[in-house]
Motif scaffolding. Structure first.
Motif, PDB file in Angstrom:
ATOM      1  N   UNK A 194       7.645  12.479  -3.071  1.00  0.00           N
ATOM      2  CA  UNK A 194       8.403  12.400  -1.902  1.00  0.00           C
ATOM      3  C   UNK A 194       9.186  13.713  -1.478  1.00  0.00           C
ATOM      4  N   UNK A 212       2.500   1.951  -3.503  1.00  0.00           N
ATOM      5  CA  UNK A 212       1.553   2.204  -4.498  1.00  0.00           C
ATOM      6  C   UNK A 212       0.982   3.665  -4.296  1.00  0.00           C
ATOM      7  N   UNK A 213       1.133   3.905  -3.184  1.00  0.00           N
ATOM      8  CA  UNK A 213       0.362   5.421  -2.664  1.00  0.00           C
ATOM      9  C   UNK A 213       0.908   6.342  -3.642  1.00  0.00           C
ATOM     10  N   UNK A 214      -0.051   7.553  -3.949  1.00  0.00           N
ATOM     11  CA  UNK A 214       0.490   8.588  -4.943  1.00  0.00           C
ATOM     12  C   UNK A 214       0.994   9.579  -4.178  1.00  0.00           C
ATOM     13  N   UNK A 215       2.159   9.456  -3.853  1.00  0.00           N
ATOM     14  CA  UNK A 215       2.952  10.366  -2.740  1.00  0.00           C
ATOM     15  C   UNK A 215       4.128  11.039  -3.593  1.00  0.00           C
ATOM     16  N   UNK A 225       0.832  -1.038  -0.026  1.00  0.00           N
ATOM     17  CA  UNK A 225       0.137  -0.126  -0.138  1.00  0.00           C
ATOM     18  C   UNK A 225       0.915   1.131  -0.007  1.00  0.00           C
ATOM     19  N   UNK A 226       1.947   1.361   1.059  1.00  0.00           N
ATOM     20  CA  UNK A 226       2.898   2.451   0.915  1.00  0.00           C
ATOM     21  C   UNK A 226       3.690   2.632  -0.493  1.00  0.00           C
ATOM     22  N   UNK A 273      -8.132  30.526   6.579  1.00  0.00           N
ATOM     23  CA  UNK A 273      -8.068  30.802   7.871  1.00  0.00           C
ATOM     24  C   UNK A 273      -8.481  31.842   8.269  1.00  0.00           C
ATOM     25  N   UNK A 316       7.201  16.628  -1.739  1.00  0.00           N
ATOM     26  CA  UNK A 316       6.108  17.477  -1.691  1.00  0.00           C
ATOM     27  C   UNK A 316       6.470  18.340  -0.325  1.00  0.00           C
ATOM     28  N   UNK A 362       1.361  26.239   2.991  1.00  0.00           N
ATOM     29  CA  UNK A 362       0.055  26.702   3.510  1.00  0.00           C
ATOM     30  C   UNK A 362      -0.622  27.960   3.184  1.00  0.00           C
ATOM     31  N   UNK A 400      -4.076  27.577   2.260  1.00  0.00           N
ATOM     32  CA  UNK A 400      -5.028  27.605   3.264  1.00  0.00           C
ATOM     33  C   UNK A 400      -5.052  28.847   4.058  1.00  0.00           C
ATOM     34  N   UNK A 401      -4.361  29.901   3.634  1.00  0.00           N
ATOM     35  CA  UNK A 401      -4.261  30.879   4.676  1.00  0.00           C
ATOM     36  C   UNK A 401      -5.466  31.786   4.544  1.00  0.00           C
ATOM     37  N   UNK A 424       5.058  21.431   2.184  1.00  0.00           N
ATOM     38  CA  UNK A 424       3.810  22.046   2.838  1.00  0.00           C
ATOM     39  C   UNK A 424       3.712  23.460   2.262  1.00  0.00           C
TER      40      UNK A 424
END
Lengths: 166, 172
Positions: free
Chosen positions: A64, A59-62, A56-57, A77, A66, A70, A73-74, A68
């Motif tokens: 490496x 094949x996860x669409x992650x 699972x790990x 908030x 990536x 924010x 999202x600011x 953050x």
């Protein structure tokens, strides 16, 4: 299974017992086939879960690298409203602004009421009749004094429109 | 500030994949797992970072992520009854991770049995088996006592075993 050590098998496979307790349970396992089978089953489930987790790990669409961010999202908030409410308010303001602009534009271009006001304010000024033979302003006066505001274009010979004109 | 950023990047690289995997086991593979995982990191970055020890950041993240996942499951619960029927016909709902991956039969069967466990038992067992957390750490993540974790993990394993034996008997 009625063995009193059943629950301790789970602690044993997780290493959550003291050294003395571990020795006692392992000594018991040597003499209890049921508990030995139970321990093997617990370890079997552990292997299946771990192996499927590894896949699972993988094949996860992650990404490496990536990072953050924010800033996306600011605003969320700082705006106490939900997005949908904020969007609705903006649309309502835009619609109100457009309506307001159109109604002003329409009033200045074609506003017989203002023409009448001008006319009554300075009656001696020459009023250029509209090209239509008849202009009824009753709609502005709710029909109460429609007759007064009906303007007819006088022909050059003083005849009413519709007469024989050359 | 730069040091903090570096630390959280390290935690992110180490923990994010495992956190997503844990959330997928709770929520299914429909991209919500990644959203919630990112939200958890964002909260850590904006509020709690600097107030919790680095060694505990990982458990704090799992705790926040699980709580967010439970909120999401609560929202879904009211829709699931109706959409379950639709999904059965049109397969709108996303497949479980076990169905999507090329797992062998035993792994698929175990994952399916895991999905049938109550959430608190499933979470406790997954944190133990996948993340190799101690009972004390699991108790912190799930916000319950250690003795409850011992009971939940034992019951989860016992339930898996019982269902597995039933399955094996049905095969014969």
């Amino acid at each position: 299974m009625n063995c009193q050590y059943t629950e301790k098998i789970s602690l044993l496979v997780d290493g959550e017992m003291s050294a003395e307790e571990t020795r006692n349970v392992e000594a018991h396992l040597a003499n209890c086939a049921d508990c030995e089978r139970l321990k093997n089953d617990f370890l079997f489930f552990r292997r299946q879960i771990k192996e499927s987790a590894r896949q699972m790990t993988a094949t996860a669409n992650i990404l490496p690298n990536q990072k953050l961010k924010n800033k996306n999202y600011l605003w969320r908030r700082q705006v106490p409203l939900p997005v949908s409410a904020f969007a609705l308010i903006m649309i309502a303001l835009a619609a109100f602004g457009a309506w307001s602009a159109f109604s002003r534009f329409g009033r200045s271009e074609n506003n017989p009421v203002s023409e009448i006001t001008k006319q009554s304010a300075s009656p001696e000024k020459k009023f250029a009749p509209p090209e239509q033979s008849e202009l009824s302003l009753a709609r502005f006066d709710k029909g109460g004094r429609a007759e007064i505001y009906t303007i007819r274009r006088q022909s050059a010979d003083g005849n009413e429109p519709g007469g024989n004109e050359k | 500030m730069a040091r903090e950023h570096e630390q959280i990047t390290t935690i992110f690289n180490e923990t994010y994949p495992n956190l997503c995997r844990f959330l997928e086991s709770l929520l299914g593979r429909d991209n919500q797992a990644q959203d919630i995982a990112q939200e958890s990191f964002l909260r850590l970055y904006q509020t709690e970072f600097g107030q919790i020890p680095i060694s505990e950041a990982r458990f704090w993240l799992f705790r926040v992520a699980r709580n967010l996942a439970l909120n999401e499951l609560d929202k879904k619960r009211t829709r699931i009854k109706f959409w379950q029927r639709v999904g059965e016909v049109f397969r709108v709902q996303s497949q479980s991770p076990a169905e999507l991956l090329e797992l062998n039969e035993a792994q698929k069967a175990v994952r399916k049995l895991l999905d049938s466990l109550p959430e608190h038992q499933r979470s406790a067992l997954l944190l133990r088996e996948e993340e190799e957390m101690s009972y004390r750490e699991i108790a912190f993540v799930l916000n319950v006592s250690e003795s409850k974790i011992k009971i939940d993990i034992f019951r989860a394993r016992a339930a898996l075993r019982a269902e597995w034996q039933k399955r094996e008997e049905n095969k014969r």
